[in-house]
Write an enzyme that holds these catalytic residues in place. Structure first.
Site, PDB file in Angstrom:
ATOM      1  N   ASP A 291      48.274  34.903  39.919  1.00 15.38           N
ATOM      2  CA  ASP A 291      47.961  35.707  41.096  1.00 15.38           C
ATOM      3  C   ASP A 291      47.155  34.818  42.034  1.00 15.38           C
ATOM      4  O   ASP A 291      46.024  34.454  41.722  1.00 15.38           O
ATOM      5  CB  ASP A 291      47.138  36.921  40.648  1.00 15.38           C
ATOM      6  CG  ASP A 291      46.647  37.763  41.811  1.00 15.38           C
ATOM      7  OD1 ASP A 291      46.847  37.359  42.972  1.00 15.38           O
ATOM      8  OD2 ASP A 291      46.039  38.820  41.544  1.00 15.38           O
TER       9      ASP A 291
ATOM     10  N   ASP B 247      51.219  41.458  42.372  1.00 16.40           N
ATOM     11  CA  ASP B 247      50.711  40.305  43.130  1.00 16.40           C
ATOM     12  C   ASP B 247      50.826  38.984  42.370  1.00 16.40           C
ATOM     13  O   ASP B 247      50.265  37.978  42.774  1.00 16.40           O
ATOM     14  CB  ASP B 247      49.254  40.542  43.569  1.00 16.40           C
ATOM     15  CG  ASP B 247      48.334  40.852  42.404  1.00 16.40           C
ATOM     16  OD1 ASP B 247      48.754  40.677  41.234  1.00 16.40           O
ATOM     17  OD2 ASP B 247      47.189  41.270  42.651  1.00 16.40           O
ATOM     18  N   ASP B 248      51.546  38.981  41.251  1.00 15.73           N
ATOM     19  CA  ASP B 248      51.686  37.759  40.457  1.00 15.73           C
ATOM     20  C   ASP B 248      52.994  37.040  40.761  1.00 15.73           C
ATOM     21  O   ASP B 248      54.065  37.636  40.694  1.00 15.73           O
ATOM     22  CB  ASP B 248      51.676  38.086  38.957  1.00 15.73           C
ATOM     23  CG  ASP B 248      50.355  38.682  38.513  1.00 15.73           C
ATOM     24  OD1 ASP B 248      49.383  38.627  39.291  1.00 15.73           O
ATOM     25  OD2 ASP B 248      50.303  39.198  37.389  1.00 15.73           O
TER      26      ASP B 248
ATOM     27  N   GLY C  21      46.102  18.640  32.638  1.00 10.31           N
ATOM     28  CA  GLY C  21      47.479  18.553  32.170  1.00 10.31           C
ATOM     29  C   GLY C  21      48.010  19.802  31.505  1.00 10.31           C
ATOM     30  O   GLY C  21      49.072  19.778  30.913  1.00 10.31           O
TER      31      GLY C  21
ATOM     32  N   LYS D  42      48.496  43.974  36.302  1.00  7.20           N
ATOM     33  CA  LYS D  42      47.445  44.995  36.085  1.00  7.20           C
ATOM     34  C   LYS D  42      47.374  45.431  34.625  1.00  7.20           C
ATOM     35  O   LYS D  42      47.069  46.581  34.324  1.00  7.20           O
ATOM     36  CB  LYS D  42      47.652  46.253  36.947  1.00  7.20           C
ATOM     37  CG  LYS D  42      48.073  46.009  38.374  1.00  7.20           C
ATOM     38  CD  LYS D  42      47.005  45.330  39.194  1.00  7.20           C
ATOM     39  CE  LYS D  42      47.503  45.064  40.598  1.00  7.20           C
ATOM     40  NZ  LYS D  42      47.297  43.672  41.010  1.00  7.20           N
TER      41      LYS D  42
ATOM     42  N   TYR E 289      34.031  37.159  33.629  1.00  5.17           N
ATOM     43  CA  TYR E 289      35.273  37.908  33.713  1.00  5.17           C
ATOM     44  C   TYR E 289      35.908  37.781  35.088  1.00  5.17           C
ATOM     45  O   TYR E 289      35.272  37.996  36.099  1.00  5.17           O
ATOM     46  CB  TYR E 289      34.984  39.371  33.404  1.00  5.17           C
ATOM     47  CG  TYR E 289      36.227  40.177  33.294  1.00  5.17           C
ATOM     48  CD1 TYR E 289      36.929  40.202  32.103  1.00  5.17           C
ATOM     49  CD2 TYR E 289      36.703  40.884  34.370  1.00  5.17           C
ATOM     50  CE1 TYR E 289      38.087  40.933  31.995  1.00  5.17           C
ATOM     51  CE2 TYR E 289      37.855  41.618  34.270  1.00  5.17           C
ATOM     52  CZ  TYR E 289      38.539  41.638  33.090  1.00  5.17           C
ATOM     53  OH  TYR E 289      39.689  42.355  32.986  1.00  5.17           O
TER      54      TYR E 289
ATOM     55  N   LYS F 152      42.326  40.682  34.635  1.00  4.10           N
ATOM     56  CA  LYS F 152      43.128  40.797  33.420  1.00  4.10           C
ATOM     57  C   LYS F 152      44.198  39.732  33.353  1.00  4.10           C
ATOM     58  O   LYS F 152      44.575  39.130  34.324  1.00  4.10           O
ATOM     59  CB  LYS F 152      43.745  42.197  33.345  1.00  4.10           C
ATOM     60  CG  LYS F 152      42.778  43.205  32.777  1.00  4.10           C
ATOM     61  CD  LYS F 152      42.473  42.881  31.324  1.00  4.10           C
ATOM     62  CE  LYS F 152      41.387  43.811  30.813  1.00  4.10           C
ATOM     63  NZ  LYS F 152      40.908  43.382  29.491  1.00  4.10           N
TER      64      LYS F 152
END
Ligand code: MG
Ligand code: MG
Length: 388
Positions: free
Chosen positions: A10, A51-52, A102, A135, A234, A237
């Site tokens: 994302d 959104d990924d 890498g 999500k 954090y 997710k």
């Protein structure tokens, strides 16, 4: 040997956590097309789930190849620059390290990769699927993969001679900070031990599944990572991506898809803090629902011996999944009605990794013993044993 790599991140969304912009997708496609031209890649596809952005690449460099991983990182950096120029939300969000050494693993993006012998007799053709979630927590695939590869209730094909010997599951301990801590369990014999671990989807996640009769044949790779620990704090997710090879010595697509009609509850949703059902959606869809329902897309491809990809089939885009979508929305409405209480939100030890942590710590300090004794620190975590 051929390698399929699916690397996902994302790096910015239009109007919030909805979808990448068309120009982010375009710049990613251009970079991958250049890599095919200079012979680094054999073929590619670029898709998005919420959104990924997912980079699907075929090549001969093997898994965990530094050049491929550095290249994927560069593509995400390029898409990040576009997102920054356009003023998009969360530009570069999943690029957690300055530059990976890498390997994108541990630096934010998720990577699922499988290398296989394209000339193997037991695989006369190579159909496969890519599952991309948004999500949703890192253990989102625990239930469906367990169901398909251990239970004839979901996959009657397991009773056939080609699959009866079962599968080897590799499970990773996502709470362990010191490095990859894994266990291998063989099904059907150890399916209950496996269940004991996989029930805790916040701590244990499936990394890979291999065939036992043909141990070099890997059927599943999942990007399951130690996101809590790698980020230091954090950051969101894991939104895992999975590669699943299908047919022949492996379960058929229709069997692999069967558990998704459950719309099972997973960790994820708004701010990665809730339990909500996993809704199957069409590939290249934006997140637009109330809260952000955890989403999963499934795309089926074939690949030939030269690593060339077929056109794609958008599995969850089909209308047969409309009923599941309705069920997922109903399950979501039900649990959301109880707001933050009990199982609607993640357990305390998960929220401790989020920005809820500061408030929890402050409140912790305000607790008093009513008998006037010296205050003790109460356990805010769920009593999970410390790992070494
Ligand atoms: Mg996002
Ligand atoms: Mg996302």
């Amino acid at each position: 040997m051929l390698t399929i790599s699916a690397i996902k991140a994302d790096v910015g969304g239009v109007g919030g956590h909805t979808k990448p912009s068309e120009s982010m997708m375009e710049v990613s496609r251009e970079k991958l097309a250049e890599a095919v031209e200079r012979g680094m890649l054999l073929d590619f596809d670029v898709t998005h789930t919420g959104d990924d952005v997912c980079l699907l690449m075929t090549h001969r460099a093997g898994t965990d190849d530094p050049e491929i991983h550095d290249f994927a990182w560069e593509v995400f950096e390029e898409a990040t620059r576009v997102a920054q120029d356009e003023g998009l939300y969360g530009a570069g969000q999943d690029l957690l390290a300055d530059a990976p050494s890498g390997n994108v693993r541990g630096a934010g993006p998720g990577a699922a990769e499988i290398e296989f012998d394209e000339t193997a007799e037991e695989r006369s053709a190579e159909p496969f699927m890519i599952f991309t979630s948004d999500k949703s927590g890192p253990g989102a695939f625990n239930f469906p993969m367990y169901a398909v590869f251990t239970s004839p209730m979901y996959c009657a094909g397991l009773m056939l001679p080609k699959m009866k010997e079962g599968f080897t599951f590799r499970v990773i301990d996502m709470e362990y900070a010191g490095g990859d801590r894994v266990i291998e369990l063989d099904t059907p014999e150890e399916h209950l031990d496996l269940a004991m671990l996989l029930r805790d989807e916040n701590r244990f996640g499936i990394k890979s599944i291999h065939h036992r009769k043909w141990p070099e044949q890997q059927v599943v790779s999942i990007s399951t990572d130690r996101l809590h620990t790698i980020a230091g704090e954090y950051k969101g997710k894991d939104d895992p991506v999975a590669i699943v090879r299908t047919q022949n010595i492996f379960p058929a697509p229709e069997e692999i898809l069967s558990p998704y009609t459950t719309a099972h509850y997973v960790a994820g949703d708004a701010r990665g803090s809730h339990h909500m059902p996993l809704m199957p959606i069409s590939i290249n869809s934006a997140v637009a629902g109330p809260y952000c329902l955890p989403l999963v897309s499934a795309v089926a491809y074939s690949v030939n011996d030269e690593g060339e990809l077929s056109e794609r089939v958008d599995i969850f885009g089909n209308e047969v999944w409309d009923e599941t979508r309705r069920k997922a929305q109903q399950k979501a409405d039900e649990i959301r009605r109880q707001g933050f209480v009990g199982p609607a939100m993640l357990p305390m030890q998960e929220l401790e990794y989020s920005s809820f942590r500061d408030t929890l710590e402050r409140l912790e300090g305000q607790f008093q013993r009513v008998d006037g004794a010296k205050p003790e620190r109460a356990a805010v975590s769920g009593g999970m044993d410390e790992v070494d």
